[in-house]
Design a protein around this motif. Structure first.
Motif, PDB file in Angstrom:
ATOM      1  N   HIS A 259     -13.198   6.013   3.304  1.00  0.00           N
ATOM      2  CA  HIS A 259     -12.509   5.968   4.595  1.00  0.00           C
ATOM      3  C   HIS A 259     -11.766   4.647   4.821  1.00  0.00           C
ATOM      4  CE1 HIS A 259     -14.938   3.236   7.203  1.00  0.00           C
ATOM      5  NE2 HIS A 259     -15.883   3.510   6.347  1.00  0.00           N
ATOM      6  N   ARG A 260     -11.995   3.656   3.918  1.00  0.00           N
ATOM      7  CA  ARG A 260     -11.254   2.401   4.049  1.00  0.00           C
ATOM      8  C   ARG A 260     -11.264   1.652   2.735  1.00  0.00           C
ATOM      9  NH1 ARG A 260     -12.285  -2.994   6.416  1.00  0.00           N
ATOM     10  NH2 ARG A 260     -14.470  -2.435   6.804  1.00  0.00           N
ATOM     11  N   ILE A 261     -10.149   1.012   2.388  1.00  0.00           N
ATOM     12  CA  ILE A 261     -10.055   0.146   1.218  1.00  0.00           C
ATOM     13  C   ILE A 261      -9.462  -1.178   1.669  1.00  0.00           C
ATOM     14  CG2 ILE A 261      -9.124  -0.190  -1.098  1.00  0.00           C
ATOM     15  CD1 ILE A 261      -8.828   2.811  -1.360  1.00  0.00           C
ATOM     16  N   LYS A 262     -10.186  -2.250   1.445  1.00  0.00           N
ATOM     17  CA  LYS A 262      -9.731  -3.584   1.835  1.00  0.00           C
ATOM     18  C   LYS A 262      -9.213  -4.327   0.611  1.00  0.00           C
ATOM     19  CE  LYS A 262     -11.353  -7.877   4.004  1.00  0.00           C
ATOM     20  NZ  LYS A 262     -12.521  -8.559   4.622  1.00  0.00           N
ATOM     21  N   LEU A 263      -7.991  -4.842   0.702  1.00  0.00           N
ATOM     22  CA  LEU A 263      -7.392  -5.644  -0.363  1.00  0.00           C
ATOM     23  C   LEU A 263      -7.405  -7.102   0.073  1.00  0.00           C
ATOM     24  CD1 LEU A 263      -5.748  -6.110  -2.993  1.00  0.00           C
ATOM     25  CD2 LEU A 263      -3.692  -5.591  -1.654  1.00  0.00           C
ATOM     26  N   SER A 264      -7.963  -7.972  -0.761  1.00  0.00           N
ATOM     27  CA  SER A 264      -8.013  -9.400  -0.466  1.00  0.00           C
ATOM     28  C   SER A 264      -7.330 -10.175  -1.577  1.00  0.00           C
ATOM     29  CB  SER A 264      -9.464  -9.877  -0.321  1.00  0.00           C
ATOM     30  OG  SER A 264     -10.124  -9.210   0.742  1.00  0.00           O
ATOM     31  N   ILE A 265      -6.391 -11.043  -1.190  1.00  0.00           N
ATOM     32  CA  ILE A 265      -5.772 -11.994  -2.107  1.00  0.00           C
ATOM     33  C   ILE A 265      -5.995 -13.379  -1.529  1.00  0.00           C
ATOM     34  CG2 ILE A 265      -4.078 -10.348  -2.982  1.00  0.00           C
ATOM     35  CD1 ILE A 265      -2.018 -11.531  -1.123  1.00  0.00           C
ATOM     36  N   PRO A 266      -5.843 -14.451  -2.317  1.00  0.00           N
ATOM     37  CA  PRO A 266      -6.180 -15.787  -1.815  1.00  0.00           C
ATOM     38  C   PRO A 266      -5.551 -16.147  -0.466  1.00  0.00           C
ATOM     39  CG  PRO A 266      -5.809 -15.875  -4.176  1.00  0.00           C
ATOM     40  CD  PRO A 266      -5.475 -14.474  -3.741  1.00  0.00           C
ATOM     41  N   ASP A 269      -5.842 -11.184   3.764  1.00  0.00           N
ATOM     42  CA  ASP A 269      -6.651  -9.970   3.654  1.00  0.00           C
ATOM     43  C   ASP A 269      -5.902  -8.812   4.308  1.00  0.00           C
ATOM     44  OD1 ASP A 269      -8.698 -11.287   2.406  1.00  0.00           O
ATOM     45  OD2 ASP A 269      -9.916 -11.541   4.212  1.00  0.00           O
ATOM     46  N   PHE A 270      -5.908  -7.670   3.638  1.00  0.00           N
ATOM     47  CA  PHE A 270      -5.329  -6.441   4.194  1.00  0.00           C
ATOM     48  C   PHE A 270      -6.500  -5.504   4.486  1.00  0.00           C
ATOM     49  CE2 PHE A 270      -2.277  -8.410   1.383  1.00  0.00           C
ATOM     50  CZ  PHE A 270      -1.114  -8.432   2.149  1.00  0.00           C
ATOM     51  N   ASP A 271      -6.816  -5.324   5.764  1.00  0.00           N
ATOM     52  CA  ASP A 271      -8.056  -4.672   6.171  1.00  0.00           C
ATOM     53  C   ASP A 271      -8.173  -3.234   5.686  1.00  0.00           C
ATOM     54  OD1 ASP A 271     -10.551  -4.913   7.763  1.00  0.00           O
ATOM     55  OD2 ASP A 271      -9.646  -3.240   8.856  1.00  0.00           O
ATOM     56  N   ASN A 272      -7.064  -2.506   5.639  1.00  0.00           N
ATOM     57  CA  ASN A 272      -7.108  -1.119   5.156  1.00  0.00           C
ATOM     58  C   ASN A 272      -5.767  -0.734   4.555  1.00  0.00           C
ATOM     59  OD1 ASN A 272      -7.906   1.477   4.576  1.00  0.00           O
ATOM     60  ND2 ASN A 272      -7.730   2.222   6.669  1.00  0.00           N
ATOM     61  N   THR A 308      -9.190  -8.785  -4.892  1.00  0.00           N
ATOM     62  CA  THR A 308     -10.298  -7.835  -4.975  1.00  0.00           C
ATOM     63  C   THR A 308     -10.004  -6.629  -4.099  1.00  0.00           C
ATOM     64  OG1 THR A 308     -11.497  -8.929  -3.166  1.00  0.00           O
ATOM     65  CG2 THR A 308     -12.041  -9.608  -5.414  1.00  0.00           C
ATOM     66  N   LEU A 309     -10.553  -5.495  -4.517  1.00  0.00           N
ATOM     67  CA  LEU A 309     -10.527  -4.274  -3.708  1.00  0.00           C
ATOM     68  C   LEU A 309     -11.956  -3.979  -3.279  1.00  0.00           C
ATOM     69  CD1 LEU A 309      -8.121  -1.953  -5.738  1.00  0.00           C
ATOM     70  CD2 LEU A 309      -7.665  -2.992  -3.516  1.00  0.00           C
ATOM     71  N   GLU A 310     -12.142  -3.732  -1.991  1.00  0.00           N
ATOM     72  CA  GLU A 310     -13.462  -3.393  -1.464  1.00  0.00           C
ATOM     73  C   GLU A 310     -13.398  -2.005  -0.839  1.00  0.00           C
ATOM     74  OE1 GLU A 310     -16.926  -5.221   1.506  1.00  0.00           O
ATOM     75  OE2 GLU A 310     -15.032  -6.295   1.187  1.00  0.00           O
ATOM     76  N   PHE A 311     -14.270  -1.102  -1.322  1.00  0.00           N
ATOM     77  CA  PHE A 311     -14.258   0.294  -0.889  1.00  0.00           C
ATOM     78  C   PHE A 311     -15.363   0.534   0.142  1.00  0.00           C
ATOM     79  CE2 PHE A 311     -12.106   0.194  -4.887  1.00  0.00           C
ATOM     80  CZ  PHE A 311     -11.153   1.189  -4.832  1.00  0.00           C
ATOM     81  N   PHE A 312     -15.009   1.268   1.204  1.00  0.00           N
ATOM     82  CA  PHE A 312     -15.965   1.643   2.241  1.00  0.00           C
ATOM     83  C   PHE A 312     -16.019   3.175   2.304  1.00  0.00           C
ATOM     84  CE2 PHE A 312     -14.365  -2.505   3.252  1.00  0.00           C
ATOM     85  CZ  PHE A 312     -15.467  -3.212   3.694  1.00  0.00           C
TER      86      PHE A 312
END
Length: 467
Positions: A259-266, A269-272, A308-312
């Motif tokens: 239901h959500r994928i967060k992309l983080s670069i230095p 952060d892109f919350d979804n 990084t990609l963080e999956f929720f």
């Protein structure tokens, strides 16, 4: 001849027992099982049922010889009553006796410190390549003592705690949180850890706890690399990954809902970046490839990025690891005023394009030799040439490895040339269990490959100078 009724009954019982035996868990692969047990004062009424559950469902029924068991009992401090390999089934009585001595007599609940302690303990005692399963049993929220780095006045998860959970997520632990009662903090904890959450009654029984963790060893794993396509200037792209499920008792498809994928670069952060909730099913014991459309809002400018990609997940199950490093590129954005530029600017651009085309036409070539180290013998293969824009493949053939120009079912890794560097992309991660990081340039780097028979070959791609 009439069959006696009692004989028919015996036959029925036999087939029922036989069916039960055939479907029993016959796991052979040893794993690391971690039990994080809340022994704060608020657990006084529940602790006996929890201990009975750990003794019967975990120690007696789940563990097999070769497993590594860690039990962390936490309150304001953290204790480690058990941290040992199970060598034989005879040792289970001693483990159960140790569990029976745990009492709910501690003040505060510092879950963050407990995670720190168990991570340190596993690094000392366990194999980092083994699958790890964490079962966290608690009745309430994080209530760290004031001297803890995880303390917050309102009991919320502070920055230090959240940073710690990301480290655990990247290691690919299977995490299951059993929340006793209806406190939402345990559910929030499971979400922060990308773990499965199960709520049990405020007065649970051992049987209820066991029913909630029937598929504790079931997991969905990322197989091979995750690939993020080059993003358009508008931020559109696709995530491609392969997943496999294993260890589930029910032979039914596993439903996953992202239901959500967060992309983080230095820098940001892109919350979804998920365009919409993504739902799919996985068949048991099979590899499934999925492609997920994404949209990065206000994407960064043209270039190469690491993050990084963080999956929720909205489903009970998720895949492991839930936080994954990623490299990606963003295409350039062309404005309409480029098209309307004057004659001199257009001429300059055309001239630059011609020069670039001439330079780009000279493809980079890298020559190398595959050296395989055997029993005090170094076997030198022929000289290979890797060319920019074309791939070579490392194949396993019988009990050795070779280089080929075409990808086959025997291909383990892909070689390519990028910016005068010889790159390697892993295709089948299971054949490189000892490889932690792949260098930017593979020339001169020594690595090990696991063969089908379980043995290892040591190989190196040695640079060959132009003659």
């Amino acid at each position: 001849m009439e069959v006696p009724k009692y004989f028919s009954l015996l036959l029925a019982v036999f087939f029922i027992l036989a069916g039960t035996f055939i479907n029993a868990d016959e796991r052979e692969e040893p794993v690391d099982v971690i039990i994080a047990l809340d022994k704060s004062l608020s657990m006084v009424e529940e602790i006996d049922a929890v201990k009975e559950y750990v003794r019967t469902a975990i120690i007696d029924q789940l563990l097999i010889p070769g497993d590594f068991l860690t039990v962390v009992a936490f309150f304001g401090k953290t204790q480690i009553p058990i941290s040992a390999f199970l060598k034989t089934n005879k040792e289970k009585d001693n483990l159960s006796a140790t569990i029976s001595r745990i009492e709910a007599d501690g003040r505060f609940t510092d879950i963050g410190h407990a995670l720190d302690v168990l991570a340190t303990e596993l690094e000392k005692q366990s194999d980092p390549d083994r699958k790890k399963y964490l079962l966290l049993i608690t009745d309430g929220k994080q209530e760290a003592p004031p001297e803890s780095k995880y303390y917050s006045p309102d009991g919320s998860f502070n920055h230090e705690f959240l940073a710690n959970t990301r480290v655990i997520q990247m290691k690919g632990w299977k995490i299951h949180v059993l929340g006793i009662g209806t406190d939402q903090a345990a559910r929030e904890l499971a979400e922060q850890l990308s773990g499965k959450y199960s709520e049990v009654s405020s007065e649970p029984t051992s049987e209820e706890l066991a029913a909630k963790t029937e598929d504790f060893l079931g997991r969905v794993d990322l197989v091979g690399p995750l690939l993020l396509s080059r993003l358009t200037a508008q931020g559109k792209g696709k995530i491609r990954l392969s997943l496999a499920s294993q260890g589930y008792k029910k032979r039914e498809p596993i439903q996953l809902i992202i239901h959500r994928i967060k992309l983080s670069i230095p820098a940001k952060d892109f919350d979804n970046i998920l365009t919409r909730e993504y739902q799919f099913d996985l068949k048991p014991e099979e590899v499934t490839e999925i492609k997920i459309p994404i949209q990065v809002p206000d994407p960064p400018g043209k270039g190469e990025y690491q993050g990084t990609l963080e999956f929720f997940f909205a489903s009970e199950e998720g895949f492991l690891p839930a936080v994954i490093p990623v490299n990606f590129q963003v295409r350039a954005s062309f404005r309409i005023w480029f098209i309307l530029a004057g004659g001199l600017i257009l001429l300059a651009l055309l001239t630059a394009a011609i020069v670039w085309a001439l330079v780009a036409g000279k493809k980079i070539k890298i020559r190398f030799r595959l050296e395989i180290e055997g029993e005090n013998i170094i076997k030198k293969e022929e000289i290979y040439t890797a060319r920019e824009g074309k791939f070579l493949f490392i194949d396993q053939v019988e009990e050795t490895i070779t280089i080929s120009a075409k990808r086959t079912t025997h291909s383990l890794a892909k070689l390519s040339v990028f910016k005068k560097l010889l790159r390697m992309s892993i295709l089948k991660r299971e054949f490189f269990p000892r490889l932690r990081d792949v260098p930017a340039d593979l020339r001169g780097f020594t690595f090990q490959v696991r063969l089908e028979n379980g043995s290892y070959l040591t190989a190196k791609l040695a640079a060959v100078e132009k003659s």
